[in-house]
Design a protein around this motif. Structure first.
Motif, PDB file in Angstrom:
ATOM      1  N   MET A  49       0.833  -1.278   0.082  1.00 25.48           N
ATOM      2  CA  MET A  49       0.069   0.232   0.086  1.00 25.48           C
ATOM      3  C   MET A  49       0.968   1.413  -0.067  1.00 25.48           C
ATOM      4  SD  MET A  49      -3.295  -0.836  -0.055  1.00 25.48           S
ATOM      5  CE  MET A  49      -4.279   0.627   0.947  1.00 25.48           C
ATOM      6  N   ILE A  50       0.453   2.242  -0.649  1.00 26.14           N
ATOM      7  CA  ILE A  50       0.993   3.591  -0.595  1.00 26.14           C
ATOM      8  C   ILE A  50       0.289   4.555   0.089  1.00 26.14           C
ATOM      9  CG2 ILE A  50       1.923   5.569  -2.154  1.00 26.14           C
ATOM     10  CD1 ILE A  50       3.420   2.761  -2.593  1.00 26.14           C
ATOM     11  N   ARG A  51       0.994   5.104   1.019  1.00 25.29           N
ATOM     12  CA  ARG A  51       0.301   6.296   1.705  1.00 25.29           C
ATOM     13  C   ARG A  51       0.767   7.558   0.947  1.00 25.29           C
ATOM     14  NH1 ARG A  51      -3.706   6.119   4.728  1.00 25.29           N
ATOM     15  NH2 ARG A  51      -2.598   4.697   6.186  1.00 25.29           N
ATOM     16  N   HIS A  52      -0.308   8.588   0.680  1.00 21.06           N
ATOM     17  CA  HIS A  52      -0.164   9.896  -0.019  1.00 21.06           C
ATOM     18  C   HIS A  52      -0.909  10.789   0.880  1.00 21.06           C
ATOM     19  CE1 HIS A  52      -0.027  12.698  -3.333  1.00 21.06           C
ATOM     20  NE2 HIS A  52      -1.395  12.952  -3.144  1.00 21.06           N
ATOM     21  N   LEU A  53       0.346  11.920   1.361  1.00 21.17           N
ATOM     22  CA  LEU A  53      -0.133  12.830   2.520  1.00 21.17           C
ATOM     23  C   LEU A  53       0.170  13.924   1.577  1.00 21.17           C
ATOM     24  CD1 LEU A  53       2.032  11.565   5.505  1.00 21.17           C
ATOM     25  CD2 LEU A  53      -0.396  11.284   5.150  1.00 21.17           C
ATOM     26  N   VAL A  54      -0.806  15.183   1.961  1.00 18.26           N
ATOM     27  CA  VAL A  54      -0.787  16.334   1.148  1.00 18.26           C
ATOM     28  C   VAL A  54      -1.005  17.394   2.348  1.00 18.26           C
ATOM     29  CG1 VAL A  54      -1.358  17.956  -0.724  1.00 18.26           C
ATOM     30  CG2 VAL A  54      -1.476  15.380  -1.024  1.00 18.26           C
ATOM     31  N   LEU A  55      -0.124  18.397   2.575  1.00 18.66           N
ATOM     32  CA  LEU A  55      -0.342  19.348   3.449  1.00 18.66           C
ATOM     33  C   LEU A  55      -0.580  20.571   2.728  1.00 18.66           C
ATOM     34  CD1 LEU A  55       2.413  18.509   6.248  1.00 18.66           C
ATOM     35  CD2 LEU A  55       0.086  18.047   6.107  1.00 18.66           C
ATOM     36  N   PHE A  56      -1.364  21.461   2.872  1.00 22.11           N
ATOM     37  CA  PHE A  56      -1.654  22.680   2.108  1.00 22.11           C
ATOM     38  C   PHE A  56      -1.642  23.886   2.966  1.00 22.11           C
ATOM     39  CE2 PHE A  56      -4.026  19.479   0.282  1.00 22.11           C
ATOM     40  CZ  PHE A  56      -3.905  19.777  -1.135  1.00 22.11           C
ATOM     41  N   LYS A  57      -0.870  25.053   2.384  1.00 24.43           N
ATOM     42  CA  LYS A  57      -0.771  26.245   2.951  1.00 24.43           C
ATOM     43  C   LYS A  57      -1.435  27.380   2.298  1.00 24.43           C
ATOM     44  CE  LYS A  57       1.971  27.968   5.964  1.00 24.43           C
ATOM     45  NZ  LYS A  57       1.669  27.908   7.676  1.00 24.43           N
ATOM     46  N   ILE A  91      -4.564  16.312   3.681  1.00 24.89           N
ATOM     47  CA  ILE A  91      -5.256  14.984   2.830  1.00 24.89           C
ATOM     48  C   ILE A  91      -4.432  13.892   3.476  1.00 24.89           C
ATOM     49  CG2 ILE A  91      -5.883  13.760   0.931  1.00 24.89           C
ATOM     50  CD1 ILE A  91      -6.676  16.547  -0.059  1.00 24.89           C
ATOM     51  N   ASN A  92      -4.866  12.880   3.878  1.00 23.18           N
ATOM     52  CA  ASN A  92      -4.452  11.537   4.093  1.00 23.18           C
ATOM     53  C   ASN A  92      -5.057  10.565   3.210  1.00 23.18           C
ATOM     54  OD1 ASN A  92      -3.218   9.386   5.183  1.00 23.18           O
ATOM     55  ND2 ASN A  92      -4.077   9.572   7.247  1.00 23.18           N
ATOM     56  N   SER A  93      -4.492   9.919   2.216  1.00 19.85           N
ATOM     57  CA  SER A  93      -5.090   9.002   1.440  1.00 19.85           C
ATOM     58  C   SER A  93      -4.075   7.891   1.236  1.00 19.85           C
ATOM     59  CB  SER A  93      -5.168   9.631   0.127  1.00 19.85           C
ATOM     60  OG  SER A  93      -4.206  10.185  -0.518  1.00 19.85           O
ATOM     61  N   ALA A  94      -4.760   6.825   0.587  1.00 19.03           N
ATOM     62  CA  ALA A  94      -4.007   5.194   0.617  1.00 19.03           C
ATOM     63  C   ALA A  94      -4.483   4.819  -0.868  1.00 19.03           C
ATOM     64  CB  ALA A  94      -4.128   4.598   1.763  1.00 19.03           C
ATOM     65  N   PHE A  95      -3.220   4.255  -1.519  1.00 18.68           N
ATOM     66  CA  PHE A  95      -3.561   3.560  -2.467  1.00 18.68           C
ATOM     67  C   PHE A  95      -2.971   2.188  -2.832  1.00 18.68           C
ATOM     68  CE2 PHE A  95      -3.720   7.931  -3.109  1.00 18.68           C
ATOM     69  CZ  PHE A  95      -5.098   8.244  -4.026  1.00 18.68           C
ATOM     70  N   GLU A  96      -3.595   1.232  -3.670  1.00 19.63           N
ATOM     71  CA  GLU A  96      -2.828  -0.162  -3.601  1.00 19.63           C
ATOM     72  C   GLU A  96      -1.386  -0.340  -4.010  1.00 19.63           C
ATOM     73  OE1 GLU A  96      -4.064  -3.019  -2.819  1.00 19.63           O
ATOM     74  OE2 GLU A  96      -5.913  -2.248  -2.148  1.00 19.63           O
ATOM     75  N   ASP A  97      -0.986   0.472  -4.867  1.00 20.30           N
ATOM     76  CA  ASP A  97       0.558   0.568  -5.248  1.00 20.30           C
ATOM     77  C   ASP A  97       0.723   1.896  -6.141  1.00 20.30           C
ATOM     78  OD1 ASP A  97      -0.726   0.331  -7.906  1.00 20.30           O
ATOM     79  OD2 ASP A  97      -0.725  -1.961  -7.786  1.00 20.30           O
ATOM     80  N   THR A  98       2.027   1.867  -6.590  1.00 22.87           N
ATOM     81  CA  THR A  98       2.376   3.402  -7.332  1.00 22.87           C
ATOM     82  C   THR A  98       1.768   3.413  -8.550  1.00 22.87           C
ATOM     83  OG1 THR A  98       4.216   2.107  -8.176  1.00 22.87           O
ATOM     84  CG2 THR A  98       4.469   3.385  -6.265  1.00 22.87           C
ATOM     85  N   VAL A 110       2.932  20.573  -0.025  1.00 25.78           N
ATOM     86  CA  VAL A 110       4.045  19.747   0.133  1.00 25.78           C
ATOM     87  C   VAL A 110       3.313  18.248   0.117  1.00 25.78           C
ATOM     88  CG1 VAL A 110       5.623  21.161   0.917  1.00 25.78           C
ATOM     89  CG2 VAL A 110       4.415  19.781   2.394  1.00 25.78           C
ATOM     90  N   ILE A 111       4.048  17.308  -0.396  1.00 29.39           N
ATOM     91  CA  ILE A 111       3.391  16.166  -0.396  1.00 29.39           C
ATOM     92  C   ILE A 111       4.462  15.180   0.188  1.00 29.39           C
ATOM     93  CG2 ILE A 111       2.107  16.158  -2.482  1.00 29.39           C
ATOM     94  CD1 ILE A 111       4.012  14.297  -4.028  1.00 29.39           C
ATOM     95  N   ALA A 112       3.954  13.604   0.574  1.00 33.16           N
ATOM     96  CA  ALA A 112       4.821  12.523   0.967  1.00 33.16           C
ATOM     97  C   ALA A 112       4.371  11.531   0.411  1.00 33.16           C
ATOM     98  CB  ALA A 112       5.394  12.587   2.511  1.00 33.16           C
ATOM     99  N   ASP A 113       4.784  10.613  -0.138  1.00 34.46           N
ATOM    100  CA  ASP A 113       4.403   9.252  -0.609  1.00 34.46           C
ATOM    101  C   ASP A 113       5.414   8.185  -0.224  1.00 34.46           C
ATOM    102  OD1 ASP A 113       2.325  10.347  -2.223  1.00 34.46           O
ATOM    103  OD2 ASP A 113       3.813  10.606  -3.668  1.00 34.46           O
ATOM    104  N   TYR A 114       4.800   7.037   0.572  1.00 37.20           N
ATOM    105  CA  TYR A 114       5.502   6.142   1.181  1.00 37.20           C
ATOM    106  C   TYR A 114       4.626   4.799   1.328  1.00 37.20           C
ATOM    107  CZ  TYR A 114       3.362   7.192   5.557  1.00 37.20           C
ATOM    108  OH  TYR A 114       2.245   7.368   6.757  1.00 37.20           O
ATOM    109  N   GLU A 115       5.723   3.782   1.274  1.00 44.32           N
ATOM    110  CA  GLU A 115       4.961   2.429   1.302  1.00 44.32           C
ATOM    111  C   GLU A 115       4.720   1.967   2.955  1.00 44.32           C
ATOM    112  OE1 GLU A 115       6.214  -0.718  -1.456  1.00 44.32           O
ATOM    113  OE2 GLU A 115       7.812   0.636  -1.772  1.00 44.32           O
ATOM    114  N   PHE A 116       3.512   1.316   3.072  1.00 45.59           N
ATOM    115  CA  PHE A 116       3.145   1.018   4.531  1.00 45.59           C
ATOM    116  C   PHE A 116       2.776  -0.233   4.457  1.00 45.59           C
ATOM    117  CE2 PHE A 116      -0.734   3.008   3.164  1.00 45.59           C
ATOM    118  CZ  PHE A 116      -1.689   2.163   3.824  1.00 45.59           C
TER     119      PHE A 116
END
Length: 97
Positions: free
Chosen positions: A1-9, A58-65, A91-97
Protein backbone atom coordinates in the motif's frame (compact mmCIF):
# COMPACT_ATOMS: atom_id res chain seq x y z
CA UNK A 1 0.00 0.00 0.00
CA UNK A 2 1.05 3.57 -0.67
CA UNK A 3 0.29 6.41 1.72
CA UNK A 4 -0.14 9.81 0.02
CA UNK A 5 -0.01 12.80 2.39
CA UNK A 6 -0.61 16.36 1.26
CA UNK A 7 -0.28 19.47 3.43
CA UNK A 8 -1.69 22.74 2.11
CA UNK A 9 -0.77 26.29 3.09
CA UNK A 10 -3.24 28.99 2.12
CA UNK A 11 -1.67 31.99 0.43
CA UNK A 12 -1.25 35.21 2.37
CA UNK A 13 -4.58 36.99 2.76
CA UNK A 14 -6.66 33.88 1.95
CA UNK A 15 -8.77 32.20 4.63
CA UNK A 16 -10.92 29.10 4.66
CA UNK A 17 -14.14 31.13 4.24
CA UNK A 18 -13.01 32.33 0.83
CA UNK A 19 -15.45 30.97 -1.80
CA UNK A 20 -12.54 29.63 -3.86
CA UNK A 21 -11.32 27.65 -0.86
CA UNK A 22 -14.78 26.25 -0.23
CA UNK A 23 -15.04 25.16 -3.86
CA UNK A 24 -11.59 23.52 -3.66
CA UNK A 25 -12.50 21.76 -0.42
CA UNK A 26 -15.70 20.37 -1.94
CA UNK A 27 -13.83 19.20 -5.04
CA UNK A 28 -11.38 17.16 -2.95
CA UNK A 29 -14.03 15.95 -0.51
CA UNK A 30 -15.91 14.41 -3.46
CA UNK A 31 -12.96 12.51 -4.96
CA UNK A 32 -13.54 9.13 -3.22
CA UNK A 33 -16.86 8.78 -5.04
CA UNK A 34 -15.26 9.60 -8.37
CA UNK A 35 -11.86 7.84 -8.40
CA UNK A 36 -11.89 4.07 -7.92
CA UNK A 37 -8.18 3.83 -7.04
CA UNK A 38 -8.68 5.54 -3.66
CA UNK A 39 -8.53 2.96 -0.82
CA UNK A 40 -8.48 5.38 2.12
CA UNK A 41 -9.39 9.07 2.23
CA UNK A 42 -9.52 11.61 5.01
CA UNK A 43 -9.11 15.34 4.98
CA UNK A 44 -9.48 18.20 7.38
CA UNK A 45 -8.58 21.67 8.55
CA UNK A 46 -5.67 22.03 10.93
CA UNK A 47 -6.57 23.54 14.30
CA UNK A 48 -2.99 24.19 15.42
CA UNK A 49 -1.96 27.85 15.55
CA UNK A 50 1.77 27.11 15.56
CA UNK A 51 3.65 29.25 13.02
CA UNK A 52 5.05 26.18 11.21
CA UNK A 53 1.61 24.57 10.84
CA UNK A 54 -0.02 24.01 7.48
CA UNK A 55 -3.71 24.84 7.06
CA UNK A 56 -5.26 21.73 5.52
CA UNK A 57 -4.32 18.08 5.09
CA UNK A 58 -5.27 15.06 3.02
CA UNK A 59 -4.29 11.57 4.15
CA UNK A 60 -5.00 8.93 1.52
CA UNK A 61 -3.93 5.43 0.49
CA UNK A 62 -3.61 3.50 -2.76
CA UNK A 63 -2.87 -0.15 -3.59
CA UNK A 64 0.41 0.56 -5.39
CA UNK A 65 2.37 3.19 -7.29
CA UNK A 66 0.38 2.54 -10.49
CA UNK A 67 -2.89 3.26 -8.66
CA UNK A 68 -1.37 6.44 -7.22
CA UNK A 69 -0.24 7.50 -10.69
CA UNK A 70 -3.74 6.92 -12.11
CA UNK A 71 -5.19 8.99 -9.26
CA UNK A 72 -2.74 11.85 -9.83
CA UNK A 73 -3.51 11.86 -13.57
CA UNK A 74 -7.29 11.49 -13.15
CA UNK A 75 -9.23 14.47 -14.58
CA UNK A 76 -11.23 14.94 -11.35
CA UNK A 77 -8.01 15.15 -9.32
CA UNK A 78 -6.44 17.51 -11.84
CA UNK A 79 -9.53 19.75 -11.71
CA UNK A 80 -9.22 19.98 -7.92
CA UNK A 81 -5.50 20.72 -8.16
CA UNK A 82 -6.25 23.56 -10.60
CA UNK A 83 -8.65 25.10 -8.07
CA UNK A 84 -6.18 24.86 -5.17
CA UNK A 85 -3.35 26.27 -7.28
CA UNK A 86 -5.21 29.62 -7.28
CA UNK A 87 -4.99 30.12 -3.50
CA UNK A 88 -2.53 27.69 -1.89
CA UNK A 89 0.79 25.88 -2.04
CA UNK A 90 1.41 22.34 -0.80
CA UNK A 91 3.92 19.65 -0.04
CA UNK A 92 3.49 15.90 -0.41
CA UNK A 93 4.96 12.70 0.95
CA UNK A 94 4.36 9.28 -0.62
CA UNK A 95 5.58 6.14 1.15
CA UNK A 96 4.92 2.41 1.34
CA UNK A 97 3.32 0.95 4.44
Amino acid sequence: MIRHLVLFKLNEGVDRDDPRVQKGYEAFRALPGKIDEIRHWELGWNFSDRPIAYDFAINSAFEDTDALRRYVEHPEHQAGVALWREFATWVIADYEF
